[in-house]
Each structure stands twice: as C-alpha cells, then as structure tokens.
Scaffold this motif. Structure first.
Motif, PDB file in Angstrom:
ATOM      1  N   THR A 403       0.842  -1.194   0.000  1.00  0.00           N
ATOM      2  CA  THR A 403       0.000   0.000   0.000  1.00  0.00           C
ATOM      3  C   THR A 403       0.871   1.236   0.000  1.00  0.00           C
ATOM      4  N   SER A 405       1.190   5.692  -1.339  1.00  0.00           N
ATOM      5  CA  SER A 405       0.819   6.627  -2.400  1.00  0.00           C
ATOM      6  C   SER A 405       1.302   6.160  -3.769  1.00  0.00           C
ATOM      7  N   ALA A 406       2.336   5.283  -3.813  1.00  0.00           N
ATOM      8  CA  ALA A 406       2.790   4.733  -5.098  1.00  0.00           C
ATOM      9  C   ALA A 406       1.728   3.783  -5.646  1.00  0.00           C
ATOM     10  N   GLN A 407       1.561   3.814  -6.986  1.00  0.00           N
ATOM     11  CA  GLN A 407       0.517   3.014  -7.627  1.00  0.00           C
ATOM     12  C   GLN A 407       1.134   1.804  -8.321  1.00  0.00           C
ATOM     13  N   ALA A 408       0.496   0.632  -8.067  1.00  0.00           N
ATOM     14  CA  ALA A 408       0.948  -0.591  -8.729  1.00  0.00           C
ATOM     15  C   ALA A 408       0.730  -0.474 -10.232  1.00  0.00           C
ATOM     16  N   VAL A 410       2.123   1.563 -12.175  1.00  0.00           N
ATOM     17  CA  VAL A 410       2.523   2.899 -12.624  1.00  0.00           C
ATOM     18  C   VAL A 410       3.873   3.256 -12.027  1.00  0.00           C
ATOM     19  N   ASP A 411       3.981   3.140 -10.693  1.00  0.00           N
ATOM     20  CA  ASP A 411       5.232   3.463 -10.019  1.00  0.00           C
ATOM     21  C   ASP A 411       6.083   2.221  -9.744  1.00  0.00           C
ATOM     22  N   VAL A 414       3.487  -4.784 -10.591  1.00  0.00           N
ATOM     23  CA  VAL A 414       2.497  -5.455  -9.759  1.00  0.00           C
ATOM     24  C   VAL A 414       3.117  -6.726  -9.147  1.00  0.00           C
ATOM     25  N   THR A 434      10.789  -0.947  -9.181  1.00  0.00           N
ATOM     26  CA  THR A 434      10.175   0.350  -9.464  1.00  0.00           C
ATOM     27  C   THR A 434      10.246   0.646 -10.963  1.00  0.00           C
TER      28      THR A 434
END
Length: 621
Positions: A403, A405-408, A410-411, A414, A434
């Motif tokens: 979890t 603020s970083a997005q799976a 995108v940042d 997965v 990353t």
C-alpha cells in the motif's frame, strides 16, 4: 478335665442362644417382603418402558419424514441431471461439459449470456491475433466469460434447501435413535439392579439358614465333645491343629497387568493419562515399574515421572499421569510411550498389552516480521525480507499487501501478494521493481539494445499524442516465448515437464512443446485467479508478439475405448443406464459404468460392447 467340661457347656449354651436369634431373624426376613428400594426400581422400569414406546412411535414418524425428504432430494437431483435444450446447446458449443450440465441448473437467460460472451471472446481472440485490440481489452473479455461461467454453474438453491432439510431430519432421527439406545441401557441397568436387590434378599435369607445349619452341626459336635470329655482318657496338647492350603490351578498366583492410554492425543500444557489394570483385586499394596519413551524429550516436552507407581490393596486399577509442558517451539507432533517393565521379585506378570502410546500435538506457529524497504531510485529494485522467528515444519504460503501513495503498475511492477516460505527456512525475499517514468523522447532519439533484438508490440501510431508514462512499444528477443494462462481448475491438472501441442492460428502452425515454467501463485484480477506459465516449443513459430495460441494437453486418455453419445446415458436413482437394442429387436435397459468425457461423447467402461446399438431418444408421436 473339669475345666474342659465347663468350657464345652458354656459353648453349648452360647450356640443354643445364637440358634434362637437366627430363627427369629429368619422369620423376620421371610415376613419383610419387598423393601422401598425394590419398589423404586420397579417404578423406574415402568417409566422407562413407557418412554421407550413413545420414542419408538417418534422414530417411525421421523423415518417417514426422512424418506419423504430423500424422495424430494432424489427428484430434484434427477430433474437437475436431465439436460435441457439450452444445456445441450452449450454442450454442443463445448462451453460446458456433460458433468457440469448434470450438476448445474442453467436458465435460458444464463445460457444465452454465456453464448454471447463466448462469441465475444472468440471475436476478441481474432482481434488480438489481428492486433486490432490491446491485451487488456482481450483480458477483459476473457474474465467476463469465465466469471459468468462460474456464476452459472453454481448449485440450485432449491436443491441446497432440500438437502439441508434432509440433513436436519436425519439429525433428528439420529437423536431419537440415540435416546432409544440410552433407554435400552437404562432398562438393562435397572433390571440388573432389581435382580441384585432380590438376590441380596435371597442371599441374606440363605446366609441365615446356612448359619442355622452350621449351628445345628456345631451343637451336635460340641455335645459329642462334651460326652467324650466327661468320659475322656486324654487331654489335648498345645499343638492341637494344622493348616492345609488348597491351590486352584485356574487362578493366577500373581496379578496380570494391562496398560492402556486414556486418549489418542494430548495438547501441550495438558496431562497425558494412562490406566494400569489388574485381572484380580489386590490383597496387598503392589509397586508397578515402568519407563517413559518416544520422540518427546523428558524434562523438555514433559515432566519425567518417578518410574514406579503404587496400586493400593483392594484396587483393580490405577491412573498414571504425565504432565505435558508447553513451549514456543514450532515442531511436529511427538509421541509419548509408556512401557511396563517386569518386577525383579515377580510380584506381577505383564500381559501382551504392556505398552501404550499417546501423541503430543503442537499448535505453535512461527512469528513473522518484515525488514528492508527504505529509499530507492526510480528504475531500481527494493528488497523486502519476511523473517520467521522459527522455521516452519512444512511449506507455508505467506500473504502480504503493498500500500501507499505509489501506484501498482505505474510506479512499481504489480506483485502477486503471496510468498512461499519453505520448510526449514527462516526467511523469504520479495523484490519490488520500481518503474522509471521520467523518460522523454525527441524526434532524433534512438533506442539501443543488445543484438539480437527486435521490436515486439507497438502500442501507438505515428502522430499520436501520449501522456507521460504511456508505454510506446516493447523490445523482445528474436525467439518467441509462448505464455500459458490457466484457470485454477486447469492449473490442478498441469505440471512442469508435461508434453503439449501448440497451435498458432496464423499460418495454421502446429508444433510439439513442453511446459517449462508454471507459477504456484495465482495472479488475482477482480474476481478471477489466473496462473501463468511458459511453454517451450521444439520448432520455431512464425508470428508476432501477442498472437493467440491454443495449447492441447493430454491429462487422461483411454485407448480402444467404447464410447456412446452423452444423450444416450440416463440416470436412474443415481445409477447410469443406457437402452440397448438386442439382436432380437428387444429394447433393454442396462446399468453402465461411465468414464472419461470428450465433447458430446462419454466412455463406457462396462455394460455395453462395441458394435451394439443404443437409443438416443424414442419418437412417441
């Protein structure tokens, strides 16, 4: 001599007085009749017999209810096994199998939705092969089809309710049968107690009459002794009697010991109890020797006992208690064995049951912590380590979540959310890769890669305006990699090293291959779980990245099998049957054993032979 005569006369008077007392006691015992205890037992028996008759009537009613519920469940199962036209159409289109058609109860609306989603998935496969849609769009059609298929194959609610009702009636019948057994036991026990009371009365009366006879004999003997003493010519010396011991060879001279465990298992911090029994009531205290063995460790897993235990006089059994210690060690279950050992002085004998075993169950679990993390530059890989305070004794799946603020996607790439902690190991490493999204391309920029390499899938067209982070294209090796996507049901039938046949629609290509990689952890997307793998081919395929291939895997086969159309197999009370036309033209129904399913046909293991004619349907118009 005069003193002897005097003593005999005193004995005669005492014996006569006692004989009169016994006569009075006999008269009182004969006149007493049944006492209050006998009356209470007879009332208890009458009440129990009345209740047993009531329970018998209730059992008969409960059996009828169970039979009714069984009939309803059988009827619903028979109706559910009957194929409808829509289910036959789904079978013909290879959307569902015969077994699924039997277990499910599909409505026309569900069937129409499945056929529409199947057509949409076929279109998506063609579009993906022609590169008219993205992989994400194809994946959406794939998941929509299989989600709808799983929902449609759920069991009928009416059948579930009927089965629950049958289970409730069966439980009620079981309770009544248990009560009937309990009443039978109580009646037997009361009858035995009544017999004991009556026998005690008879025994008391019999004992009094025996004493009366004995007194008559003693009186006669004493009077004879008095007569002899009055005319005696000798006197008795100090040693005037001897003892004769009579040995019964059928009765053991020493007790025989039997050992048993009072339960099969015991948990940590509990007590393991063992019972030592004898074949005869002890006439004196008996010290029994034993040893404690097994895979459990003394003074670590349990408190070591003394090694001997005393059975007191008059006892027939004694309980040996071994306290079990609790610890925080993650370990397998251990055995605790108690073994009796022979007495050096032969005070007892051992039976063939001189050893008993109990299992100490450990419910301790490893405690997990996580280390790692920190700062990482975009494009690099962060490492996180999950630590166990003790290694598990079996392979363990550890679930985790990422979890922040970083997005799976995108940042960072997965992750699966599941890691496998191997037995005997104390850590497992998770890599968080990353994504470097601060890359800008100018018209004069070039992409350089190690040779050999080629452009794989191009995600944009010339002149498109794209946002930051949008994938443009990917570079891939010149050799194609065939990726496998399997549902949980299909994954259970696959394994690394299985031989497969790879079919590529483009160019009508078909080559042999082998499954080289196969994930143990599923990739979860929405309500779907997909297992991925890699298939190696024996020959090169000519195609483009993203081309859809199909993989045929033989998970079961039958050579020279006898098969019939699925429509020819009927269900009769849970028994599969077919209708066979004999050489004489007579139709007979035969019980068959079915095997593998293959499309619209099913294997018949026994019941019919090759060349016989079976009936699909009868035209009764």
């Amino acid at each position: 001599q005069n003193l002897l005569v005097y003593d005999l006369e005193v004995q005669i008077r005492e014996q006569e007085e006692r004989r009169e007392e016994v006569a009075d006691e006999i008269a009182e015992a004969v006149a007493s009749g049944q006492d209050l205890r006998e009356y209470d037992i007879r009332v208890e028996i009458a009440d129990a017999e009345k209740r047993r008759e009531e329970v018998a009537d209730e059992i008969a009613e409960a059996r009828e209810k169970v039979a009714e519920e069984e009939t309803e469940v059988t009827a619903l199962e028979t109706i559910q096994r009957l194929k409808t036209d829509v289910e036959q159409e789904l079978i013909d289109k290879s959307i569902i199998t015969m077994a699924q058609a039997i277990e499910a109860d599909l409505t026309p609306v569900e069937a129409q939705q499945l056929m529409s989603l199947d057509d949409a998935l076929d279109t998506a496969n063609d579009d993906l092969e022609a590169e008219d849609i993205t992989y994400a769009a194809w994946r959406e059609a794939f998941e929509a089809y299989y989600d709808a298929l799983d929902e449609a194959l759920e069991e009928s609610a009416e059948l579930t309710a009927a089965r629950d009702a049958l289970e409730a009636e069966t439980d009620a019948l079981t309770l009544l049968l248990d009560e009937q057994d309990r009443l039978d036991y109580l009646l037997d026990d009361a009858a035995e107690r009544l017999a004991d009371v009556l026998e005690a009365e008879d025994t008391t009366l019999s004992a009094l009459r025996d004493e009366q006879d004995r007194l008559d004999y003693l009186l006669q003997a004493t009077r004879e002794d008095l007569r002899v003493a009055q005319a005696a010519r000798y006197v008795l010396g100090e040693n005037d009697e001897v003892t004769v011991s009579i040995d019964d060879p059928d009765v053991p001279d020493v007790p025989i010991l039997v050992l048993r465990a009072d339960s099969e298992t015991v948990r940590e911090s509990g007590s393991a109890t063992f019972t030592i029994e004898t074949t005869m009531e002890l006439v004196e205290d008996l010290d029994v020797l034993y040893v404690v063995e097994g895979t459990a460790t003394a003074d670590a897993d349990y408190n070591a006992p003394d090694g001997d235990i005393t059975m007191s006089k008059g006892q027939e059994r004694v309980v040996l208690t071994v306290p079990v210690r609790a610890d925080d060690d993650v370990e397998g279950d251990e055995t605790l064995i108690v073994r009796l050992i022979a007495d050096p002085e032969a005070a007892y004998q051992l039976s063939d049951r001189d050893q008993a075993t109990m299992l100490i169950e450990s419910d301790d679990l490893p405690e997990l912590t996580v280390t790692g993390g920190g700062e990482v530059v975009e494009g690099d890989t962060a490492t996180v380590v999950i630590w166990a305070d003790q290694p598990p004794d079996a392979d363990t799946s550890v679930h985790y979540s990422v979890t922040g603020s970083a997005q799976a996607g995108v940042d960072y790439e997965v992750v699966t959310g599941t890691a496998l902690l191997r037995a005997g190991e104390k850590s497992v490493t998770i890599s968080i890769r990353t994504i470097d999204d601060d890359v800008f391309f100018l018209p004069s920029d070039m992409v350089v890669a190690d040779w050999p390499v080629r452009v794989g899938t191009v995600a944009i067209e010339d002149g498109d305006l794209v946002q930051r982070g949008t994938p443009l294209f990917d570079l891939t090796e010149p050799v194609f990699t065939v990726k496998l996507f399997a549902s949980p049901t299909d994954r259970a039938q696959l394994a690394e090293g299985q031989e497969v046949t790879v079919n590529l629609a483009a160019g009508d290509q078909e080559v042999d291959g082998v499954i080289t990689e196969l994930d143990d952890n599923a990739t979860i997307s929405g309500n779907s779980e997909i297992y991925e793998g890699v298939v190696g081919t024996t020959e090169d395929l000519v195609g483009v990245d993203g081309a859809v291939v199909t993989i045929d895997v033989v998970v079961e086969q039958s050579v020279d099998a006898v098969v019939v159309p699925i429509a020819a197999v009927l269900s009769d009370g849970g028994q599969d049957t077919v209708r066979v036309v004999t050489p004489e033209g007579v139709i007979e129904r035969r019980a068959v054993e079915v095997g593998m399913l293959d499309g619209a046909y099913v294997e018949v293991v026994s019941g019919v032979s090759a060349g016989e004619f079976v009936i699909l349907e009868i035209d009764r118009s």
